[in-house]
Design a protein around this motif. Sequence first.
Motif, PDB file in Angstrom:
ATOM      1  N   TYR A  88      -8.770  -0.511  -7.006  1.00  0.00           N
ATOM      2  CA  TYR A  88      -9.813   0.278  -6.782  1.00  0.00           C
ATOM      3  C   TYR A  88     -10.815  -0.808  -6.241  1.00  0.00           C
ATOM      4  O   TYR A  88     -10.920  -1.908  -6.356  1.00  0.00           O
ATOM      5  CB  TYR A  88     -10.253   0.839  -7.957  1.00  0.00           C
ATOM      6  CG  TYR A  88     -11.680   1.654  -7.943  1.00  0.00           C
ATOM      7  CD1 TYR A  88     -11.835   3.036  -7.843  1.00  0.00           C
ATOM      8  CD2 TYR A  88     -12.868   0.911  -8.123  1.00  0.00           C
ATOM      9  CE1 TYR A  88     -12.910   3.398  -7.634  1.00  0.00           C
ATOM     10  CE2 TYR A  88     -14.174   1.549  -7.863  1.00  0.00           C
ATOM     11  CZ  TYR A  88     -14.134   2.933  -7.457  1.00  0.00           C
ATOM     12  OH  TYR A  88     -15.177   3.451  -7.509  1.00  0.00           O
ATOM     13  N   ASN A 120       0.629  -1.330   0.094  1.00  0.00           N
ATOM     14  CA  ASN A 120       0.092  -0.049   0.141  1.00  0.00           C
ATOM     15  C   ASN A 120       0.716   1.129  -0.006  1.00  0.00           C
ATOM     16  O   ASN A 120       1.982   1.187   0.444  1.00  0.00           O
ATOM     17  CB  ASN A 120      -0.870   0.201   1.308  1.00  0.00           C
ATOM     18  CG  ASN A 120      -0.125   0.130   2.419  1.00  0.00           C
ATOM     19  OD1 ASN A 120       0.234   1.225   2.892  1.00  0.00           O
ATOM     20  ND2 ASN A 120       0.066  -0.838   3.316  1.00  0.00           N
ATOM     21  N   ILE A 162      -3.610   3.716   0.247  1.00  0.00           N
ATOM     22  CA  ILE A 162      -4.103   3.062  -0.890  1.00  0.00           C
ATOM     23  C   ILE A 162      -3.598   1.436  -1.197  1.00  0.00           C
ATOM     24  O   ILE A 162      -2.611   1.205  -1.351  1.00  0.00           O
ATOM     25  CB  ILE A 162      -3.966   3.703  -2.165  1.00  0.00           C
ATOM     26  CG1 ILE A 162      -4.403   5.262  -1.977  1.00  0.00           C
ATOM     27  CG2 ILE A 162      -4.498   2.994  -3.588  1.00  0.00           C
ATOM     28  CD1 ILE A 162      -4.039   6.030  -3.210  1.00  0.00           C
ATOM     29  N   SER A 216      -2.087   0.175  -8.108  1.00  0.00           N
ATOM     30  CA  SER A 216      -3.367   0.415  -7.080  1.00  0.00           C
ATOM     31  C   SER A 216      -4.648  -0.316  -7.356  1.00  0.00           C
ATOM     32  O   SER A 216      -4.989  -0.742  -8.411  1.00  0.00           O
ATOM     33  CB  SER A 216      -3.517   1.893  -6.977  1.00  0.00           C
ATOM     34  OG  SER A 216      -2.445   2.634  -6.879  1.00  0.00           O
TER      35      SER A 216
END
Length: 381
Positions: free
Chosen positions: A213, A177, A181, A211
């Motif tokens: 979502y 992360n 995120i 990343s």
Amino acid sequence: MNKQTKREIRWLAVKVLVIVLAIGLAFWGYAFVYRGKTEPPAKYLVTNQDAAVYSLRGQIQMLSQKEDLIAFAFEDRKKEKEYGTYIIPGLKYTRTFLNAQGSEQAVCTSMTPQGLAVTDEYVLISAYCHTAKHNSVIYVINKETHRFIKEVVLPGLPHVGGLAYDLDHDMLWYSSNTNGIAQAVSIKMPVFKDYSYADNRMPVQVNQTCSLYGIVRDSFMTFYKGCLYVGCFNKYTESSIARYAVDEEGNLVNTLDEELGMNFEMAVPLDYSTISEQAQGMAFYNDKLLLSHSFGILPSRVVFYEQSDKRLYVNENSAKTYRFPEMIEQIVVDGDDLYVLFESGAYAYRGYAGNVVDRVLKLNLPKMESYEEEKTLLNIE
């Protein structure tokens, strides 16, 4: 009994209570606080392979009260090396670096095991520094000989709660992360295999940092049928698993609109599944989804679910549940074996964990599927 005697007895009881409370607080402070924030001094400058807290015999004896676990992990494995178990390396000393750039070599004594992956050649275990001083690592163990090969140092200090191996693209994934995120990071296996702590003098080169979502934390992961599955750990509420697609090269499909001018990659899930709280790992076996659950010093669980289009894998829908020692982490299916990792052997936890499991265990999946029925038949007879 006169009043003086009664007062003396009460005063003695108060003193005993104070002493007991003082001892309890001292133990709590040492086992739960001190060991979690400090590291013992390193006596060696290399990662130790023989990091076992117990001998193999001692480990089996310590777990002897866990009837189900003994049946799945140790029965019928006498001919296998170490009864099929793998000592977790680096629990006492791990070569790593002091910062993300890898400019200062160091030895960590508080590495905490988290993620697990199995390939044709290796058993891989990820670990993070409990005091947040050192780079996270992946331990590489020879699958056949059970011998520690090397440590691979990762960039930064990710929690590395999940590892996943993509056989089709020969790619290893780990969870990370940045600024809160969730991210999935991949390493090409040829790069991973060539890595040398002494020669590279810096963390391993990663392939893709993407990343994720739609998921708060990437606490664990697995690779199944061409997709990366990423799960989120919640303490007290239901959580979710997100499924992400990969392209022909094995990279997560970047579904972020480039017109937005964003300078990072982001993948959007194909779908979600709902899971119960305190999930630590997941794996697929035949038509089953398996989830491992644990939190603190409470007993762990491995739960079997029938795969369903409804994608609702919560306690009331479980097909079979087994209780195991506390602090279970990731699970991995390899053939008919379920590889199971625990974090209780870490320095921060082994001071108070009731059952310290310092090895990766292999559980017999066909036996797990039929065990309750077998026990019922035996009881009837």
